[in-house]
Design a protein around this motif. Structure first.
Motif, PDB file in Angstrom:
ATOM      1  N   ILE A 148       0.837  -1.203   0.000  1.00 13.56           N
ATOM      2  CA  ILE A 148       0.000   0.000   0.000  1.00 13.56           C
ATOM      3  C   ILE A 148       0.872   1.254   0.000  1.00 13.56           C
ATOM      4  CG2 ILE A 148      -1.661   1.345   1.338  1.00 13.56           C
ATOM      5  CD1 ILE A 148      -2.897  -1.292   2.271  1.00 13.56           C
ATOM      6  N   PHE A 149       1.834   1.306   0.907  1.00 14.76           N
ATOM      7  CA  PHE A 149       2.817   2.396   0.930  1.00 14.76           C
ATOM      8  C   PHE A 149       4.211   1.795   1.014  1.00 14.76           C
ATOM      9  CE2 PHE A 149       5.717   5.243   3.070  1.00 14.76           C
ATOM     10  CZ  PHE A 149       5.560   6.407   2.329  1.00 14.76           C
ATOM     11  N   PRO A 150       5.148   2.273   0.190  1.00 16.52           N
ATOM     12  CA  PRO A 150       4.989   3.387  -0.759  1.00 16.52           C
ATOM     13  C   PRO A 150       4.584   2.964  -2.168  1.00 16.52           C
ATOM     14  CG  PRO A 150       7.299   2.805  -0.592  1.00 16.52           C
ATOM     15  CD  PRO A 150       6.570   1.870   0.348  1.00 16.52           C
ATOM     16  N   HIS A 151       4.633   1.654  -2.483  1.00 18.29           N
ATOM     17  CA  HIS A 151       4.552   1.223  -3.879  1.00 18.29           C
ATOM     18  C   HIS A 151       3.258   1.631  -4.569  1.00 18.29           C
ATOM     19  CE1 HIS A 151       5.551  -0.940  -7.436  1.00 18.29           C
ATOM     20  NE2 HIS A 151       4.639  -1.891  -7.266  1.00 18.29           N
ATOM     21  N   HIS A 152       2.124   1.280  -3.985  1.00 14.19           N
ATOM     22  CA  HIS A 152       0.871   1.549  -4.673  1.00 14.19           C
ATOM     23  C   HIS A 152       0.504   3.030  -4.649  1.00 14.19           C
ATOM     24  CE1 HIS A 152      -0.549  -2.919  -4.419  1.00 14.19           C
ATOM     25  NE2 HIS A 152       0.352  -2.696  -5.362  1.00 14.19           N
ATOM     26  N   GLU A 153       0.848   3.714  -3.574  1.00  9.83           N
ATOM     27  CA  GLU A 153       0.615   5.164  -3.567  1.00  9.83           C
ATOM     28  C   GLU A 153       1.452   5.853  -4.636  1.00  9.83           C
ATOM     29  OE1 GLU A 153       0.629   7.414  -0.043  1.00  9.83           O
ATOM     30  OE2 GLU A 153      -0.986   6.268   0.894  1.00  9.83           O
ATOM     31  N   ALA A 154       2.697   5.392  -4.798  1.00  8.87           N
ATOM     32  CA  ALA A 154       3.554   5.966  -5.834  1.00  8.87           C
ATOM     33  C   ALA A 154       2.951   5.728  -7.215  1.00  8.87           C
ATOM     34  CB  ALA A 154       4.955   5.363  -5.746  1.00  8.87           C
ATOM     35  N   GLU A 155       2.396   4.548  -7.419  1.00 11.81           N
ATOM     36  CA  GLU A 155       1.768   4.248  -8.709  1.00 11.81           C
ATOM     37  C   GLU A 155       0.623   5.210  -9.007  1.00 11.81           C
ATOM     38  OE1 GLU A 155       0.969   0.211 -10.140  1.00 11.81           O
ATOM     39  OE2 GLU A 155       1.810  -0.480  -8.239  1.00 11.81           O
ATOM     40  N   ILE A 156      -0.175   5.496  -7.991  1.00 10.80           N
ATOM     41  CA  ILE A 156      -1.298   6.427  -8.187  1.00 10.80           C
ATOM     42  C   ILE A 156      -0.785   7.794  -8.629  1.00 10.80           C
ATOM     43  CG2 ILE A 156      -3.136   7.697  -7.012  1.00 10.80           C
ATOM     44  CD1 ILE A 156      -3.601   5.204  -5.292  1.00 10.80           C
ATOM     45  N   HIS A 157       0.202   8.337  -7.895  1.00 10.51           N
ATOM     46  CA  HIS A 157       0.736   9.668  -8.207  1.00 10.51           C
ATOM     47  C   HIS A 157       1.279   9.733  -9.631  1.00 10.51           C
ATOM     48  CE1 HIS A 157       0.187  11.144  -4.185  1.00 10.51           C
ATOM     49  NE2 HIS A 157       0.998  10.238  -3.656  1.00 10.51           N
ATOM     50  N   GLN A 158       2.175   8.811  -9.951  1.00 16.81           N
ATOM     51  CA  GLN A 158       2.863   8.911 -11.237  1.00 16.81           C
ATOM     52  C   GLN A 158       1.936   8.561 -12.406  1.00 16.81           C
ATOM     53  OE1 GLN A 158       6.012   6.221 -10.232  1.00 16.81           O
ATOM     54  NE2 GLN A 158       4.898   4.400 -10.883  1.00 16.81           N
ATOM     55  N   SER A 159       1.030   7.597 -12.207  1.00 17.24           N
ATOM     56  CA  SER A 159       0.130   7.183 -13.293  1.00 17.24           C
ATOM     57  C   SER A 159      -0.848   8.299 -13.643  1.00 17.24           C
ATOM     58  CB  SER A 159      -0.635   5.920 -12.902  1.00 17.24           C
ATOM     59  OG  SER A 159       0.249   4.856 -12.625  1.00 17.24           O
ATOM     60  N   GLU A 160      -1.454   8.898 -12.632  1.00 23.10           N
ATOM     61  CA  GLU A 160      -2.413   9.967 -12.894  1.00 23.10           C
ATOM     62  C   GLU A 160      -1.725  11.212 -13.442  1.00 23.10           C
ATOM     63  OE1 GLU A 160      -4.798  10.441  -9.378  1.00 23.10           O
ATOM     64  OE2 GLU A 160      -5.659   8.412  -9.544  1.00 23.10           O
ATOM     65  N   SER A 161      -0.468  11.421 -13.049  1.00 22.81           N
ATOM     66  CA  SER A 161       0.297  12.539 -13.603  1.00 22.81           C
ATOM     67  C   SER A 161       0.680  12.290 -15.053  1.00 22.81           C
ATOM     68  CB  SER A 161       1.554  12.795 -12.762  1.00 22.81           C
ATOM     69  OG  SER A 161       1.219  13.250 -11.470  1.00 22.81           O
ATOM     70  N   CYS A 162       0.935  11.020 -15.397  1.00 21.55           N
ATOM     71  CA  CYS A 162       1.279  10.673 -16.780  1.00 21.55           C
ATOM     72  C   CYS A 162       0.108  10.888 -17.728  1.00 21.55           C
ATOM     73  CB  CYS A 162       1.717   9.211 -16.858  1.00 21.55           C
ATOM     74  SG  CYS A 162       3.492   8.948 -16.671  1.00 21.55           S
ATOM     75  N   THR A 163      -1.077  10.497 -17.292  1.00 21.79           N
ATOM     76  CA  THR A 163      -2.227  10.472 -18.201  1.00 21.79           C
ATOM     77  C   THR A 163      -3.217  11.610 -17.977  1.00 21.79           C
ATOM     78  OG1 THR A 163      -3.580   9.098 -16.711  1.00 21.79           O
ATOM     79  CG2 THR A 163      -2.082   7.953 -18.227  1.00 21.79           C
ATOM     80  N   GLY A 164      -3.220  12.190 -16.782  1.00 20.11           N
ATOM     81  CA  GLY A 164      -4.219  13.189 -16.446  1.00 20.11           C
ATOM     82  C   GLY A 164      -5.573  12.588 -16.148  1.00 20.11           C
ATOM     83  N   LYS A 165      -5.620  11.245 -16.057  1.00 18.86           N
ATOM     84  CA  LYS A 165      -6.890  10.565 -15.802  1.00 18.86           C
ATOM     85  C   LYS A 165      -6.984  10.105 -14.353  1.00 18.86           C
ATOM     86  CE  LYS A 165      -7.500   8.975 -20.578  1.00 18.86           C
ATOM     87  NZ  LYS A 165      -7.693   7.814 -21.484  1.00 18.86           N
ATOM     88  N   HIS A 166      -8.177  10.226 -13.791  1.00 19.67           N
ATOM     89  CA  HIS A 166      -8.418   9.866 -12.397  1.00 19.67           C
ATOM     90  C   HIS A 166      -9.729   9.078 -12.315  1.00 19.67           C
ATOM     91  CE1 HIS A 166      -8.560  10.383  -8.001  1.00 19.67           C
ATOM     92  NE2 HIS A 166      -9.854  10.598  -8.188  1.00 19.67           N
ATOM     93  N   PRO A 167      -9.756   7.956 -11.587  1.00 19.71           N
ATOM     94  CA  PRO A 167      -8.648   7.366 -10.826  1.00 19.71           C
ATOM     95  C   PRO A 167      -7.809   6.432 -11.700  1.00 19.71           C
ATOM     96  CG  PRO A 167     -10.621   6.084 -10.444  1.00 19.71           C
ATOM     97  CD  PRO A 167     -11.021   7.203 -11.373  1.00 19.71           C
ATOM     98  N   PHE A 168      -6.572   6.203 -11.272  1.00 19.56           N
ATOM     99  CA  PHE A 168      -5.721   5.233 -11.956  1.00 19.56           C
ATOM    100  C   PHE A 168      -6.334   3.848 -11.864  1.00 19.56           C
ATOM    101  CE2 PHE A 168      -1.995   2.280 -11.071  1.00 19.56           C
ATOM    102  CZ  PHE A 168      -1.821   1.934 -12.399  1.00 19.56           C
ATOM    103  N   SER A 169      -6.817   3.481 -10.690  1.00 17.22           N
ATOM    104  CA  SER A 169      -7.549   2.221 -10.517  1.00 17.22           C
ATOM    105  C   SER A 169      -8.801   2.503  -9.704  1.00 17.22           C
ATOM    106  CB  SER A 169      -6.688   1.176  -9.801  1.00 17.22           C
ATOM    107  OG  SER A 169      -7.404  -0.041  -9.656  1.00 17.22           O
ATOM    108  N   LYS A 170      -9.921   1.961 -10.169  1.00 15.51           N
ATOM    109  CA  LYS A 170     -11.190   2.209  -9.479  1.00 15.51           C
ATOM    110  C   LYS A 170     -11.250   1.482  -8.145  1.00 15.51           C
ATOM    111  CE  LYS A 170     -16.189   2.303 -10.255  1.00 15.51           C
ATOM    112  NZ  LYS A 170     -17.290   2.019 -11.209  1.00 15.51           N
TER     113      LYS A 170
END
Length: 479
Positions: free
Chosen positions: A235-257
């Protein structure tokens, strides 16, 4: 009935509604392959295998992705210790992992991407983050994600404040002197000349741990996933990091529902892990216990619950599983003598009621504990019906089909594949049993009661119960 799942992101039970109709993009973090996998890994991948199977059972079109981290600091360090080439070492343990999963009847993913095969795509994603201002390059050549750009989202998955994460992160956050902010995480790391690395716009290096999952999940799944899974320790830090970087890459939210996390497997109440040195590899456990027993042991606990490992618990799991297998064997035996047009003796209704109970349990956040509990009740009632009545073939075949249907979801009745001593002890075949009964009958005709009793006792030890009646001897496998 409606499927509901517990979403770590919201900390609530939610109705499961995929982003696109019945299509489900599901990503589960795979292993870092620097050693043989331990039982904690088995707990995670068996749990998500059951979740995937149940979604398919409920009619969803599941695209299941699980990666292989085949280059990482741990791989590099282990290769240095052993004197092996790091790529050869990771290839060896990738094969070991796949072998273990196959033995435990874990279905292979639709895609199993490796980090080393996606370096260009990872570099491209890092460049995107630098260009949009959410990542920065240091003088050393490291690239970090800048969490100060999204401070309001820090702790979105762990539900902790930035201050709390800084105080409790310990070894889970890399301490580097070229970071702007201590919770910033690496996207690209400088690699010394004597270590594995790739050329990039920022110098020779290798990917950070988190960015690989963003790249591979989006390449083989979607920019927005339906389910992202893994152990609670991610959950932390790996998955939280994925949320930050993925949504920043695409501009789409949420990265995973939906975010699903399995509970820990512990030894004497302490988390099993290689870093603590209190782990057993899957291969070690397979030398002592059948693969089916290990899978049942894992499945007979809700995936979010903690499981405490000990050999007594595995032995009990083996006995419990055998009771279900014996009922299946009893049904097959009854089928050989069942009347074609016999009464169903209530078995058809019982089967339908049990199926409804099974689905109701699994719809409650994949509650395998309760679902298997339904099977135990069903098995006891089926054995009781067969002991006192003669159900017809159609109802018995329907019951057998139900067990097969359940096995497609849980995988707990799979043929055993491991090579442990216990695994290789074959149950008596029906022909063997009938031959022993014949010899016993002959002994009784000759009034050789000692021999007759010895055969009965031998069959009893092998789980076969004889019932002498007016019309001859009936047998069944022990409940």
């Amino acid at each position: 009935m409606v499927l509901k799942v517990y979403n770590t992101l919201t900390r609530e039970m939610e109705e499961f509604v995929p982003l696109q109709g019945k299509k489900v993009n599901m990503y589960v973090c795979g292993p870092t392959v620097y050693d043989h996998c331990h039982l904690g890994h088995a707990r995670s991948y068996v749990s998500f295998d059951v979740i995937r199977r149940y979604l398919i059972y409920r009619g969803y079109d599941v695209n299941y992705i699980s990666n292989i981290t085949d280059i990482d600091d741990k791989v590099i360090y282990r290769a240095k210790e052993t004197g092996e080439d790091p790529f050869a070492l990771s290839a060896k343990f990738t094969g070991s992992f796949i072998e273990d999963m196959d033995t435990l009847s874990v279905l292979p993913p639709d895609s199993r991407p490796k980090v080393t095969e996606h370096i260009p795509q990872i570099i491209e994603a890092v460049e995107t983050l630098i260009q949009n201002g959410t990542a920065y390059v240091t003088r050393k050549g490291n690239v970090y994600y800048d969490l100060t750009k999204s401070g309001e989202k820090i702790g979105v998955l762990s539900h902790q404040t930035a201050e709390g994460l800084l105080e409790g992160s310990g070894s889970r956050v890399d301490v580097e002197d070229d970071k702007r902010y201590q919770l910033d995480f690496a996207l690209w790391k400088v690699a010394p000349e004597d270590e594995a690395g790739w050329d990039s716009p920022w110098g020779r290096g290798r990917p950070g741990w988190h960015i690989e999952c963003t790249v591979m999940s989006m390449k083989y799944g979607s920019q927005q996933l339906d389910i992202h899974g893994g152990g609670m320790d991610l959950i932390f830090p790996h998955h939280e990091a994925e949320i930050h970087q993925s949504e920043s890459c695409t501009g789409k939210h949420p990265f995973s529902k939906y975010w699903l996390h399995n509970g820990f497997l512990t030894i004497d109440k302490e988390k099993m892990s290689k870093s603590l040195g209190n782990f057993f590899t899957i291969k070690e456990i397979l030398k002592k216990f059948p693969a089916g027993t290990i899978r049942f042991f894992i499945t007979y606990t809700h995936y979010r619950s903690t499981v405490d490992f000990n050999e007594e618990a595995l032995e009990e799991a083996g006995r419990a599983r055998k009771r279900l297998l014996n009922t299946i064997s009893n049904i097959r035996h009854e089928l050989s003598e069942a009347p074609e047009d016999g009464n169903d003796c209530g078995l058809l209704d019982l089967t339908e009621q049990t199926k409804d109970g099974f689905i109701r349990a699994m719809d409650d956040d994949f509650n395998t504990r309760e679902a298997i509990g339904e099977l135990f009740v069903f098995s006891r009632k089926v054995n009781s019906i067969m002991a006192y009545e003669k159900p017809g073939k159609a109802s018995l075949e329907n019951a057998l089909d139900f067990y097969s249907e359940i096995n497609e979801v849980l995988g707990i009745f799979e043929d055993n594949k491991s090579a442990s001593p216990e695994e290789n002890i074959c149950e008596l075949s029906e022909d063997d049993i009938l031959e022993m009964i014949k010899i016993r009958d002959e002994a009784r005709d000759n009034k050789d009661w000692k021999k007759a009793d010895a055969i009965r006792d031998e069959l009893k030890e092998k789980g076969i119960v004889l019932e002498d009646g007016k019309v001859g001897v009936r047998w069944r496998r022990e409940n």
